[in-house]
Write a protein that holds these residues in place. Structure first.
Motif, PDB file in Angstrom:
ATOM      1  N   GLU A 181       0.793   6.608  -6.312  1.00 15.89           N
ATOM      2  CA  GLU A 181       0.390   7.755  -5.256  1.00 15.89           C
ATOM      3  C   GLU A 181      -1.187   7.754  -4.666  1.00 15.89           C
ATOM      4  OE1 GLU A 181       3.169  10.963  -8.065  1.00 15.89           O
ATOM      5  OE2 GLU A 181       1.264  10.351  -8.703  1.00 15.89           O
ATOM      6  N   VAL A 182      -1.908   7.051  -5.512  1.00 14.23           N
ATOM      7  CA  VAL A 182      -3.382   6.971  -4.993  1.00 14.23           C
ATOM      8  C   VAL A 182      -3.441   5.998  -3.830  1.00 14.23           C
ATOM      9  CG1 VAL A 182      -5.563   6.034  -5.565  1.00 14.23           C
ATOM     10  CG2 VAL A 182      -4.314   7.534  -7.353  1.00 14.23           C
ATOM     11  N   ALA A 183      -2.575   4.931  -3.995  1.00 10.51           N
ATOM     12  CA  ALA A 183      -2.468   4.019  -2.814  1.00 10.51           C
ATOM     13  C   ALA A 183      -1.736   4.621  -1.549  1.00 10.51           C
ATOM     14  CB  ALA A 183      -1.666   2.793  -3.085  1.00 10.51           C
ATOM     15  N   GLN A 184      -0.861   5.195  -1.708  1.00  9.94           N
ATOM     16  CA  GLN A 184      -0.355   5.985  -0.764  1.00  9.94           C
ATOM     17  C   GLN A 184      -1.182   7.043   0.146  1.00  9.94           C
ATOM     18  OE1 GLN A 184       3.176   7.519  -2.630  1.00  9.94           O
ATOM     19  NE2 GLN A 184       4.570   5.759  -2.315  1.00  9.94           N
ATOM     20  N   ALA A 185      -2.008   7.693  -0.884  1.00  4.76           N
ATOM     21  CA  ALA A 185      -3.009   8.651  -0.108  1.00  4.76           C
ATOM     22  C   ALA A 185      -3.890   7.924   0.368  1.00  4.76           C
ATOM     23  CB  ALA A 185      -3.453   9.682  -1.399  1.00  4.76           C
ATOM     24  N   LEU A 186      -4.353   6.926  -0.156  1.00  2.00           N
ATOM     25  CA  LEU A 186      -5.543   6.088   0.577  1.00  2.00           C
ATOM     26  C   LEU A 186      -4.915   5.545   1.907  1.00  2.00           C
ATOM     27  CD1 LEU A 186      -7.109   4.435  -2.569  1.00  2.00           C
ATOM     28  CD2 LEU A 186      -8.396   5.929  -1.183  1.00  2.00           C
TER      29      LEU A 186
END
Length: 454
Positions: free
Chosen positions: A277-282
């Motif tokens: 989720e963090v990777a997608q948001a970044l």
């Protein structure tokens, strides 16, 4: 033959040593080439500095399960019998030519979009690690290399762990660099401080929190406010809400980046999001953010470009109730590993400069002292009064660093001390008096680094 002094042309299996590159607490790194393919490579060979070191088997197994462009590819693992007949394990990985993240950032005009792109790659590396039921346990800028093409590689899986792996650490502190440890990890160490066999089980959320600390350190230039704070009450010490994390009040990061950093540094593990989720948001922020994301990140001034003004701080969750049974102040060690003890305890830089960790120190003949907790408790249990004067004791405290003492430390009664240059007796409760000067003990809590940069 010393494991970190192999001469050029030494053969370790099919690998020929080209040059020595550096060493950490547990491994020496060599630039090597394959004997049968002279000129191919180069490759990185990491040789254990201690015979039969089980960490190498665990690190090699974890790396063998991960196949990702932002994680070094494992090529070989084996054993080398050095003179004396003792085998030393080694790992061979692809050579990563790059610059450590913080050093790289100091040479760039950093923007929020560049940060989005780099951190997204590290988050994807964590995603791959977590997908094989592993955790890195030492995510930080020193363990991220930035290649010439601007891509990031997550390095040094020596502290990594995977489900079913052999447990090697059986005492505090747990593996990891203290400044990057999550709130739940630090609270566990405090709550279980009297249970010698208690062990903290690192989770993927710990890696995400460490990525948040890395992001804050990368953009702001220093570590975020302490994530665990305590205060003394009539019932003893209890946790209190830490100061809010607001990077946008320090530097001109984009609102999207500030929000993502706050999310990764959330006190609640579930609110940080998974590495995916963090990777997608970044990645989404890197692609969709407007021109403000291309503004250089600089210290906040009175006038910022429109749209980069600090946003209101998010409310922190309510304080935790007092911990049952944690009465009194004996054994106070508030921020395990982040240096939050009483103001009178000084730390020697060489003993707090993890940038890596020395995991499983006891397995190599070391030991963990409970003494420093007692020292802090003695200091914290007294009321601050300028008229108080305490003489240096006749013998060292448990856990105090012993000679030889590094300058400007001095040897007093068999222990290492540092003088308070601006203070003379009476020294109060924050120092001890000796020969018309005020001194504080140096406590040996740090662990030497394992990270090695070729």
């Amino acid at each position: 033959m010393n494991p970190n002094a192999l001469p050029a042309d030494t053969l370790l299996g099919p690998w020929r040593v080209v040059s020595f590159q550096g060493q950490g607490a547990y491994g020496a790194v060599y630039r090597v080439e394959r004997e049968a393919q002279a000129g191919a490579g180069p490759f990185a060979l990491k040789l254990a500095r201690h015979p039969l070191d089980p960490r190498f088997e665990r690190e090699g197994e974890l790396l063998s399960r991960i196949c990702h462009p932002h994680v070094p590819r494992l090529l070989d693992r084996g054993w080398q019998v050095l003179p004396g007949g003792v085998p030393f394990p080694y790992l061979v990985m692809e050579w990563v030519e790059g610059t450590p993240l913080y050093a790289w950032a100091s040479q760039q005009e950093l923007t929020s979009r560049k940060v989005f792109q780099l951190l997204a790659q590290v988050a994807r590396a964590l995603e791959a690690t977590h997908a094989v039921k592993g955790v890195h346990r030492d995510v930080k800028g020193d363990n991220v290399l930035v290649r010439m093409d601007g891509s990031a590689v997550l390095m040094d899986f020596g502290s990594g762990l995977y489900r079913g792996a052999e447990i090697l650490t059986h005492q505090f502190p747990p593996p990891g660099t203290p400044q990057y440890q999550s709130p739940e990890c630090q609270r566990f160490q405090w709550e279980a401080r009297r249970l010698p066999r208690a062990r903290y089980e690192a989770q993927p959320a710990d890696d995400v929190y460490a990525l948040g600390v890395t992001a804050y350190r990368l953009t702001v230039g220093e570590y975020p406010p302490e994530c665990v704070a305590m205060q003394q009450t009539e019932e003893g010490f209890q946790f209190v809400p830490a100061e809010p994390v607001a990077p946008e009040r320090r530097v001109s990061v984009s609102p999207e980046l500030a929000a993502l950093i706050r999310q990764m540094l959330s006190d609640e593990p579930a609110l940080r999001g998974s590495a995916t989720e963090v990777a997608q948001a970044l990645e989404h922020a890197a692609e969709m953010s407007g021109p403000l994301a291309d503004q250089p990140i600089r210290p906040v001034s009175k006038s910022l470009p429109q749209g980069l003004e600090p946003v209101p701080e998010v409310p922190r969750r309510r304080p935790r109730p007092p911990l049952l049974g944690l009465t009194g102040v004996r054994g106070l060690m508030v921020a395990v590993g982040v240096g939050l003890l009483t103001g009178g305890v000084w730390w020697a830089g060489t003993h707090l400069s993890w940038p890596g960790l020395q995991e499983e120190r006891t397995s190599l003949g070391g030991h963990a002292d409970a003494g420093p907790m007692d020292i802090a408790g003695e200091l914290a249990s007294q009321t601050e009064q300028s008229t108080v004067n305490m003489d240096v004791p006749q013998k060292p405290f448990p856990g105090q660093l012993r000679p030889p003492c590094d300058k400007p430390q001095v040897n007093i009664n068999g222990g290492c001390w540092v003088q308070s240059a601006d203070k003379t007796p009476p020294c109060g409760v924050r120092a001890y008096s000796w020969k018309d000067g005020c001194y504080s003990p140096i406590l040996q809590l740090g662990r030497p680094p394992t990270s090695v940069q070729p």
